[in-house]
Every structure is written in C-alpha cells, then in structure tokens.
Motif scaffolding. Structure first.
Motif, PDB file in Angstrom:
ATOM      1  N   VAL A   1       9.276   1.854   4.589  1.00 15.41           N
ATOM      2  CA  VAL A   1       9.366   1.167   3.291  1.00 15.41           C
ATOM      3  C   VAL A   1       8.392  -0.009   3.259  1.00 15.41           C
ATOM      4  CG1 VAL A   1      10.864  -0.202   1.784  1.00 15.41           C
ATOM      5  CG2 VAL A   1      11.723   1.889   2.855  1.00 15.41           C
ATOM      6  N   ALA A   2       8.327  -0.756   4.348  1.00 12.04           N
ATOM      7  CA  ALA A   2       7.380  -1.872   4.410  1.00 12.04           C
ATOM      8  C   ALA A   2       5.947  -1.380   4.257  1.00 12.04           C
ATOM      9  CB  ALA A   2       7.552  -2.627   5.729  1.00 12.04           C
ATOM     10  N   ARG A   3       5.628  -0.263   4.913  1.00 15.30           N
ATOM     11  CA  ARG A   3       4.258   0.261   4.825  1.00 15.30           C
ATOM     12  C   ARG A   3       3.966   0.803   3.431  1.00 15.30           C
ATOM     13  NH1 ARG A   3       4.591   3.319  10.702  1.00 15.30           N
ATOM     14  NH2 ARG A   3       3.902   1.540  11.987  1.00 15.30           N
ATOM     15  N   ARG A   4       4.928   1.508   2.843  1.00 12.84           N
ATOM     16  CA  ARG A   4       4.719   2.081   1.513  1.00 12.84           C
ATOM     17  C   ARG A   4       4.485   0.989   0.474  1.00 12.84           C
ATOM     18  NH1 ARG A   4       9.739   5.058  -0.113  1.00 12.84           N
ATOM     19  NH2 ARG A   4       9.040   6.545   1.486  1.00 12.84           N
TER      20      ARG A   4
ATOM     21  N   LEU B   1      14.369  -5.685  -1.234  1.00 12.73           N
ATOM     22  CA  LEU B   1      12.948  -5.753  -1.578  1.00 12.73           C
ATOM     23  C   LEU B   1      12.680  -4.971  -2.860  1.00 12.73           C
ATOM     24  CD1 LEU B   1       9.954  -6.425  -0.708  1.00 12.73           C
ATOM     25  CD2 LEU B   1       9.978  -4.199   0.464  1.00 12.73           C
ATOM     26  N   HIS B   2      11.949  -5.570  -3.796  1.00 12.46           N
ATOM     27  CA  HIS B   2      11.528  -4.840  -4.990  1.00 12.46           C
ATOM     28  C   HIS B   2      10.441  -3.850  -4.596  1.00 12.46           C
ATOM     29  CE1 HIS B   2      12.979  -7.856  -8.272  1.00 12.46           C
ATOM     30  NE2 HIS B   2      13.809  -7.821  -7.238  1.00 12.46           N
ATOM     31  N   ARG B   3      10.690  -2.589  -4.890  1.00 17.72           N
ATOM     32  CA  ARG B   3       9.754  -1.539  -4.484  1.00 17.72           C
ATOM     33  C   ARG B   3       8.705  -1.321  -5.555  1.00 17.72           C
ATOM     34  NH1 ARG B   3      13.315   3.094  -1.565  1.00 17.72           N
ATOM     35  NH2 ARG B   3      11.257   4.055  -1.571  1.00 17.72           N
ATOM     36  N   ARG B   4       7.530  -0.973  -5.104  1.00 13.53           N
ATOM     37  CA  ARG B   4       6.417  -0.786  -6.046  1.00 13.53           C
ATOM     38  C   ARG B   4       6.435   0.585  -6.697  1.00 13.53           C
ATOM     39  NH1 ARG B   4       1.263  -3.668  -2.951  1.00 13.53           N
ATOM     40  NH2 ARG B   4       2.231  -5.720  -2.767  1.00 13.53           N
ATOM     41  N   ASP B   5       6.986   1.587  -5.990  1.00 14.79           N
ATOM     42  CA  ASP B   5       6.912   2.950  -6.522  1.00 14.79           C
ATOM     43  C   ASP B   5       7.996   3.240  -7.553  1.00 14.79           C
ATOM     44  OD1 ASP B   5       8.840   2.707  -4.606  1.00 14.79           O
ATOM     45  OD2 ASP B   5       8.479   4.643  -3.652  1.00 14.79           O
ATOM     46  N   ARG B   6       9.163   2.631  -7.376  1.00 15.87           N
ATOM     47  CA  ARG B   6      10.227   2.838  -8.355  1.00 15.87           C
ATOM     48  C   ARG B   6      11.209   1.676  -8.239  1.00 15.87           C
ATOM     49  NH1 ARG B   6      14.573   5.019  -5.399  1.00 15.87           N
ATOM     50  NH2 ARG B   6      13.974   5.939  -3.403  1.00 15.87           N
ATOM     51  N   PRO B   7      11.839   1.299  -9.359  1.00 18.38           N
ATOM     52  CA  PRO B   7      12.720   0.135  -9.319  1.00 18.38           C
ATOM     53  C   PRO B   7      13.986   0.396  -8.511  1.00 18.38           C
ATOM     54  CG  PRO B   7      12.857   1.230 -11.439  1.00 18.38           C
ATOM     55  CD  PRO B   7      11.732   1.882 -10.695  1.00 18.38           C
ATOM     56  N   SER B   8      14.513  -0.647  -7.945  1.00 21.51           N
ATOM     57  CA  SER B   8      15.745  -0.565  -7.165  1.00 21.51           C
ATOM     58  C   SER B   8      16.921  -1.011  -8.026  1.00 21.51           C
ATOM     59  CB  SER B   8      15.608  -1.459  -5.929  1.00 21.51           C
ATOM     60  OG  SER B   8      16.841  -1.876  -5.462  1.00 21.51           O
ATOM     61  N   ARG B   9      18.108  -0.500  -7.710  1.00 16.31           N
ATOM     62  CA  ARG B   9      19.282  -0.792  -8.518  1.00 16.31           C
ATOM     63  C   ARG B   9      19.585  -2.290  -8.562  1.00 16.31           C
ATOM     64  NH1 ARG B   9      24.687   2.013  -6.599  1.00 16.31           N
ATOM     65  NH2 ARG B   9      24.348   0.564  -4.877  1.00 16.31           N
TER      66      ARG B   9
ATOM     67  N   ALA C   1       2.912  -7.194   4.080  1.00 19.60           N
ATOM     68  CA  ALA C   1       2.108  -7.738   5.175  1.00 19.60           C
ATOM     69  C   ALA C   1       1.971  -9.237   4.965  1.00 19.60           C
ATOM     70  CB  ALA C   1       0.724  -7.074   5.204  1.00 19.60           C
ATOM     71  N   PRO C   2       1.672  -9.987   6.016  1.00 17.65           N
ATOM     72  CA  PRO C   2       1.505 -11.439   5.859  1.00 17.65           C
ATOM     73  C   PRO C   2       0.482 -11.768   4.766  1.00 17.65           C
ATOM     74  CG  PRO C   2       1.604 -10.875   8.187  1.00 17.65           C
ATOM     75  CD  PRO C   2       1.546  -9.575   7.437  1.00 17.65           C
ATOM     76  N   GLY C   3       0.857 -12.716   3.905  1.00 13.61           N
ATOM     77  CA  GLY C   3      -0.018 -13.144   2.827  1.00 13.61           C
ATOM     78  C   GLY C   3       0.175 -12.408   1.518  1.00 13.61           C
ATOM     79  N   VAL C   4       0.929 -11.303   1.528  1.00 14.00           N
ATOM     80  CA  VAL C   4       1.127 -10.481   0.330  1.00 14.00           C
ATOM     81  C   VAL C   4       2.226 -11.087  -0.545  1.00 14.00           C
ATOM     82  CG1 VAL C   4       1.994  -8.237  -0.455  1.00 14.00           C
ATOM     83  CG2 VAL C   4       0.308  -8.347   1.383  1.00 14.00           C
ATOM     84  N   GLU C   5       2.025 -11.051  -1.858  1.00 15.23           N
ATOM     85  CA  GLU C   5       3.059 -11.463  -2.799  1.00 15.23           C
ATOM     86  C   GLU C   5       4.147 -10.388  -2.852  1.00 15.23           C
ATOM     87  OE1 GLU C   5       3.042 -14.339  -4.950  1.00 15.23           O
ATOM     88  OE2 GLU C   5       1.506 -15.001  -3.531  1.00 15.23           O
ATOM     89  N   ALA C   6       5.406 -10.823  -2.886  1.00 18.13           N
ATOM     90  CA  ALA C   6       6.523  -9.881  -2.944  1.00 18.13           C
ATOM     91  C   ALA C   6       7.682 -10.537  -3.679  1.00 18.13           C
ATOM     92  CB  ALA C   6       6.950  -9.457  -1.540  1.00 18.13           C
ATOM     93  N   VAL C   7       8.614  -9.704  -4.131  1.00 21.03           N
ATOM     94  CA  VAL C   7       9.818 -10.188  -4.805  1.00 21.03           C
ATOM     95  C   VAL C   7      11.021  -9.512  -4.152  1.00 21.03           C
ATOM     96  CG1 VAL C   7      11.050 -10.432  -6.988  1.00 21.03           C
ATOM     97  CG2 VAL C   7       8.545 -10.427  -6.976  1.00 21.03           C
ATOM     98  N   VAL C   8      12.055 -10.304  -3.902  1.00 15.83           N
ATOM     99  CA  VAL C   8      13.311  -9.755  -3.402  1.00 15.83           C
ATOM    100  C   VAL C   8      14.430 -10.155  -4.352  1.00 15.83           C
ATOM    101  CG1 VAL C   8      12.612  -9.796  -0.973  1.00 15.83           C
ATOM    102  CG2 VAL C   8      13.805 -11.762  -1.951  1.00 15.83           C
ATOM    103  N   SER C   9      15.519  -9.423  -4.324  1.00 15.10           N
ATOM    104  CA  SER C   9      16.725  -9.785  -5.061  1.00 15.10           C
ATOM    105  C   SER C   9      17.821 -10.128  -4.068  1.00 15.10           C
ATOM    106  CB  SER C   9      17.174  -8.634  -5.957  1.00 15.10           C
ATOM    107  OG  SER C   9      16.446  -8.623  -7.169  1.00 15.10           O
ATOM    108  N   LEU C  10      18.600 -11.157  -4.415  1.00 21.90           N
ATOM    109  CA  LEU C  10      19.756 -11.538  -3.615  1.00 21.90           C
ATOM    110  C   LEU C  10      20.991 -10.998  -4.323  1.00 21.90           C
ATOM    111  CD1 LEU C  10      18.801 -15.283  -2.940  1.00 21.90           C
ATOM    112  CD2 LEU C  10      17.987 -13.220  -1.780  1.00 21.90           C
ATOM    113  N   LEU C  11      21.645 -10.012  -3.727  1.00 23.63           N
ATOM    114  CA  LEU C  11      22.775  -9.376  -4.381  1.00 23.63           C
ATOM    115  C   LEU C  11      23.955 -10.355  -4.458  1.00 23.63           C
ATOM    116  CD1 LEU C  11      22.685  -5.761  -2.917  1.00 23.63           C
ATOM    117  CD2 LEU C  11      21.435  -6.740  -4.855  1.00 23.63           C
ATOM    118  N   ALA C  12      24.435 -10.536  -5.678  1.00 26.01           N
ATOM    119  CA  ALA C  12      25.449 -11.561  -5.931  1.00 26.01           C
ATOM    120  C   ALA C  12      26.705 -11.360  -5.098  1.00 26.01           C
ATOM    121  CB  ALA C  12      25.789 -11.585  -7.422  1.00 26.01           C
ATOM    122  N   ASP C  13      27.155 -10.116  -4.945  1.00 26.49           N
ATOM    123  CA  ASP C  13      28.391  -9.865  -4.205  1.00 26.49           C
ATOM    124  C   ASP C  13      28.262 -10.165  -2.720  1.00 26.49           C
ATOM    125  OD1 ASP C  13      29.751  -9.156  -6.470  1.00 26.49           O
ATOM    126  OD2 ASP C  13      29.439  -7.006  -6.228  1.00 26.49           O
TER     127      ASP C  13
END
Length: 363
Positions: free
Chosen positions: A337-340, A286-294, A344-356
């Motif tokens: 993490v979900a709460r931070r 999950l792409h986090r809003r507070d700080r980017p994930s690796r 929630a249902p209906g919210v826009e979100a972005v995930v990354s699919l790790l290639a490995d």
C-alpha cells in the motif's frame, strides 16, 4: 473467593502499591519496564520475598497478610524461571519427579512421564538438560512446575532465553496447554506482543504501582492515562482542549494542531478542559490515491511524510501535520500500500483519524 488476590504495599526499599486478581484458568500478564516490580511481586506470591504490608490470598486461603506469612514450601506454587533452573545432573524425568514430594514414591515415575507427555516431550525422558534444546528445556521447566499440582502457576519472563522461532512455537504450545489448566496463571513479561497473544488480562505496572488492569484490548485502546498509553507503546499521545459536544453527546470535538478533531462522545468532560488523548496506529487511515477509503471523511489531517521504515511486509510511517509539525503522527500500512501510494520521505499525504478510535484521557 477462588483464584488469586494480591494487594502489596510498602514504601521501600522496593516501592510497591500493587493490586490485582486472577481467576482460575485465567492468564494475567504483568507488564511494565525494567524495575517496575514485576518479579518482586511474583516472589511475594511465591513467598521468597516478604513485603511490608498487604495480602496474598489463594482460593480463600491467606498466604500473606494479617500476621500470616506462609513459607515457600507451604505454598502450592509452580514457578517457571527465565533461566529454567533445571538440575543439570538429572534427566528430564528426574527433574519433573523431584517436584512430586506430594505423590507416593511408587507413583512418581508414571505421573512424571504423563506430565512430560503433556508438554510434548515423550521419548526425551532420559535426556539431561545439556542434551536438550532451549525450547525443550523450557518445556521441562513447565512440566516440573505443573508436577507440583500448583494452586497458582507463575511464569517469570519464561521465553526470553530462546530464539524468536522457538519462542513462537512455545507460544502456540502454551496457548494449547493453558486450555487444560484450572489454576490462575501469572505471566511476567516486558514483551507486549507476548502479553497480547497469551493473556486474558494484563496489569500495567510502573515503579511498583498498578496503573491499570483490564483485557489487552481495553488497556491498549483505552488506556487510563497518558502514562499508561506510553508504557503500552502507543505513540500517538497528544494534548488538546475540549471544544464542543454534538449529537446529544455522541460526539465530542477537541481542538488540536489547528484542527477540530471529532472523537467518541464524552459529555461528562466540560468544554474547555485540557486533556490528553490517544489514537492507536490502527485507527490512523491513509488516504489512498487509487480509490477513496471509507474513513477518509473522518478527521482528515494533511501533512508531509518524514520517515518510512519497512519491517517485513509492513511500512511504519511518520507524518508531520501541516497544522503543527512538532506533533508527529505514527501509523502502519502494508508495504504494498505504501508503494502503490508512493509514500516516501518528503511526500505530501493525508490521513484520517477514526473518531471511534480516539480515546480521551482527562486528568
């Protein structure tokens, strides 16, 4: 060869096309849905079921095959049943001693006490099954199986009759006990978590057929087919097309849901091949809003959250990708993490699919 070797074949009435091996000191889990032939295979090893063809060999001795069919009493098998199958009128000590026909009578009492102590039942020798808890009865059943000095130990859904807390305690005790075992152990279970926790290797069965055998990590992250992926409860199973190979074959791109998804390289698969692919939940970030994930730079997939299910301190999330909402992505994150991130249902979100973590399954 030492250990257990099994090949079983027949058209019916119960179809079988199973093959696996289990080394001394190894725990092999047979997993699959109800009706996949798991218990029938155990019975064939124990000698209480005779299949049409195949072979069962233990430490080089043929128990079944080539015209040989040893009766159950001539097979050195210890078996633990789902129902325990203890003699209700006999004490724990007597139940264990009853399995020691191979031991001189004067030595049975001491040896039975030693086996009960080994499964943490010292002091309960004179209790009958009705005076023992479900977990204690289970341990008597294990002690009785070990008392036969078996060449093979067979466990048929051994933990399904006890509550969750007792089951967790038994898992720990069996894991501790197995370190001292020098025979092959075959565990039949429908519980994947149980197989992952206790087994060195697992064999996935469906309709009597062995679809794949390997370590739990291999089977659950690199399934041999989409069928295996679904049987081991991998939810993110999709179809795509090989679009290109890059970096001298170290990366392969597949076209999926209007996106170019990078995976670990499979240059052996021709461009244009239609195939199945899977990404386990743990490789969806999950792409986090507070700080980017690796992992955020890898295969970003934007979408809309459809559902969030809190189970304990974990949130199971379903995301509908914008590119094709008919292809839901499933992943889990800690509940905090979900709460931070206001997932929630209906919210826009972005995930990354790790290639490995993306596994391609041609054919």
């Amino acid at each position: 060869m030492s250990g257990l070797e099994v090949e079983l074949r027949q058209e019916g009435p119960i179809p079988l096309d199973a093959a696996f091996s289990c080394a001394p000191g190894e725990v092999l889990a047979l997993v699959g849905p109800s009706g996949s032939g798991k218990s029938t295979i155990l019975r064939a090893v124990a000698g209480t079921y005779r299949p049409a063809g195949g072979r069962v060999r233990v430490n080089g001795e043929v128990w079944f095959g080539g015209g040989v069919h040893l009766p159950p009493h001539r097979r050195a098998v210890g078996m633990v049943f789902q129902s325990y199958a203890l003699f209700p009128h006999m004490t724990a000590l007597a139940n264990v001693a009853a399995a020691m026909a191979h031991v001189p009578p004067r030595e049975r009492d001491a040896q039975a006490r030693a086996v009960l102590e080994r499964v943490h039942l010292a002091g309960l020798e004179e209790r009958r099954p009705a005076e023992l808890s479900g977990g204690q009865q289970q341990r008597v059943a294990v002690a009785r199986a070990l008392a036969r000095a078996p060449a093979v130990l067979l466990l048929d859904e051994p933990f399904s009759a006890v509550d969750k807390a007792t089951r967790q305690r038994l898992y720990r005790e069996i894991a501790e006990l197995r370190r001292g075992l020098d025979m092959p152990v075959v565990l039949v279970t429908h519980d994947l978590d149980e197989a992952m926790m206790l087994a060195d290797r697992m064999a996935v069965l469906h309709r009597g057929r062995t679809l794949q055998a390997g370590t739990p990590e291999e089977v659950t992250t690199r399934p041999a087919s989409a069928e295996v992926a679904r049987l081991v409860d991998l939810r993110n199973v999709f179809e795509g097309t090989v679009a290109a190979h890059h970096d001298d074959g170290r990366r392969t791109t597949i076209a999926w849901a209007g996106l170019a998804v990078e995976a670990a390289g499979r240059p052996d698969i021709p461009v244009g091949t239609r195939l199945s692919w899977v990404v386990p939940d743990g490789f969806v970030v999950l792409h986090r809003r507070d700080r980017p994930s690796r992992g955020e730079h890898e295969n970003p997939v934007p979408g809309r959250v459809e559902a969030v299910l809190a189970i304990g301190q974990t949130a199971q999330v379903t995301l509908r990708p914008h590119g094709d909402p008919s292809l839901p992505l499933h992943f889990s994150v800690p509940l905090h993490v979900a709460r931070r991130n206001a997932v929630a249902p209906g919210v826009e979100a972005v995930v990354s699919l790790l290639a490995d973590g993306i596994h391609l399954m041609p054919g």
